[in-house]
Design an enzyme around this catalytic site. Structure first.
Site, PDB file in Angstrom:
ATOM      1  CD  GLU A  82      36.865  26.422   6.656  1.00  0.00           C
ATOM      2  OE1 GLU A  82      35.692  26.683   6.313  1.00  0.00           O
ATOM      3  OE2 GLU A  82      37.418  26.960   7.631  1.00  0.00           O
ATOM      4  CB  THR A  98      41.110  23.689   6.863  1.00  0.00           C
ATOM      5  OG1 THR A  98      41.305  24.964   7.477  1.00  0.00           O
ATOM      6  CG2 THR A  98      40.410  22.758   7.843  1.00  0.00           C
ATOM      7  CD  GLU A 132      29.715  18.507  -2.535  1.00  0.00           C
ATOM      8  OE1 GLU A 132      30.265  19.396  -3.212  1.00  0.00           O
ATOM      9  OE2 GLU A 132      29.036  18.747  -1.525  1.00  0.00           O
ATOM     10  CE1 TYR A 157      34.085  20.035   1.599  1.00  0.00           C
ATOM     11  CE2 TYR A 157      32.367  19.533   0.004  1.00  0.00           C
ATOM     12  CZ  TYR A 157      33.003  19.274   1.199  1.00  0.00           C
ATOM     13  OH  TYR A 157      32.572  18.237   1.985  1.00  0.00           O
ATOM     14  CE  LYS A 161      36.444  16.054   3.196  1.00  0.00           C
ATOM     15  NZ  LYS A 161      36.881  15.901   4.614  1.00  0.00           N
TER      16      LYS A 161
END
Length: 349
Positions: A82, A98, A132, A157, A161
């Protein structure tokens, strides 16, 4: 090589699949076909003799075990994730499940497969991530993200990650899984899902809608043409040093306002309005919570060790991208009907 590509029906993943097939590799495309995926992205290679598709969710460990055992890849390129920051603000749970749990399942399934194969030295698990995870940079152009920049994620997000990156490194250090990692800057180009900035601007412009820019538009991003990125990823999975990470940047920093104005200028030339400029539609809207000020990648390592540099300037790439969207309404029009597309997301704080 026989490659297992997760997320191969998505934006970056499909570019990798198309390039890999063109380069003569065999590809197994594993994708759950969630809202941002589209099999039309790989339609051009779907009948290639070296291509296979498996619809599966990376959270489904049994499916992963079956697919690995059936196809026996030489390498896994893990792109499934995602990835939309605004959606992560509204619904962080999907990103945790995810990007973190899914990556854990990929690592464990891959480790079991690699062990069963006799732990071949040539095998690779390539984890594809984002710049990011490093947080936000000051405006000083001399300051850039390197592979040694401390992690400082600011959104659900990027935090998810960053977590997945740490898992991949831990599986290398603890279990010896032969991994390589890459962290890229903002991608753009054909097949970009129409909820991201560049396609939103192009499609809103030709529809006569406002072109929304968060805050003052001063946020800076380093833009990487997706096909350049695919070339870099295939180079890293074949020649990257085990256990090492490589930052992949476009060397094309632009403020969001500059980027949108450039898109408007291209559209003015390629599809002029009856009156005025597309720039007249620019509208400044409330900024996103936790909006990072600047991303910029120092690509020295991948340039010096592997000889890669981006081949497409941002001006050339943006023109290619605008032309592609103008010529491919049959691709993007159905996607605009998917959940959340065209709506302002990420305003919860």
């Amino acid at each position: 090589m026989r490659l297992l590509v997760t997320g191969g029906a998505g934006f970056i993943g499909s570019a990798v699949v198309r390039r890999a097939i063109a380069d003569g590799h065999q590809v197994v495309n594993l994708d759950a076909l969630t809202y941002a995926a589209c099999l039309d992205n790989v339609k051009s290679v779907s009948n290639a003799p070296g291509y296979a598709f498996e619809q599966a969710d990376i959270r489904d460990r049994a499916a992963l075990d079956r697919i690995l055992a059936t196809h026996e890849p030489d390498a896994v390129m893990h792109l499934a994730a995602e990835s939309h920051v605004d959606r992560s603000i509204d619904g962080p749970g999907d990103f945790i499940e995810t990007n973190i749990t899914g990556t854990y399942n990929m690592l464990e399934a891959t480790r079991a497969y690699w062990t069963a194969q006799g732990r071949p030295e040539a095998f690779r698990f390539h984890h594809i991530s984002t710049d990011e995870v490093f947080g936000s940079l000051p405006p000083d152009p001399e300051v850039m993200f390197t592979e040694d920049t401390p992690y400082d994620p600011r959104s659900p997000y990027s935090a998810s990650k960053a977590s997945s990156d740490h898992l991949v490194r831990a599986w290398h250090e603890t279990y010896g899984l032969p991994v390589v990692l890459t962290n890229c800057s903002n991608n753009y180009g054909p097949f970009h899902f129409p909820e991201k900035l560049i396609p939103v601007v192009i499609l809103n412009a030709i529809a006569g809608k406002p072109l929304p820019i968060y805050g003052t538009g001063a946020n800076i991003r380093d833009w990487l043409y997706v096909e350049d990125h695919a070339d870099a990823l295939l180079l890293v999975v074949q020649k990257g040093q085990v256990g090492r990470s490589y930052n992949i940047g476009g060397e094309n920093e632009r403020t969001n306002l500059d980027l949108v104005q450039t898109l408007c200028s291209i559209l003015d030339r390629l599809r002029p309005k009856a009156q005025g400029s597309y720039a007249d539609q620019i509208t400044f809207v409330a900024d996103r919570p936790g909006h990072d000020a600047r991303y910029a990648i120092d690509p020295t390592r991948i340039r010096e060790e592997l000889g890669w540099r981006p081949s497409v300037t941002v001006e050339e790439g943006l023109e290619r991208t605008v032309r592609w969207y103008l010529d491919n309404e049959d691709w993007w029009r159905p996607l605009q009907a998917r959940a959340g597309v065209g709506q302002r997301l990420g305003v919860k704080a």
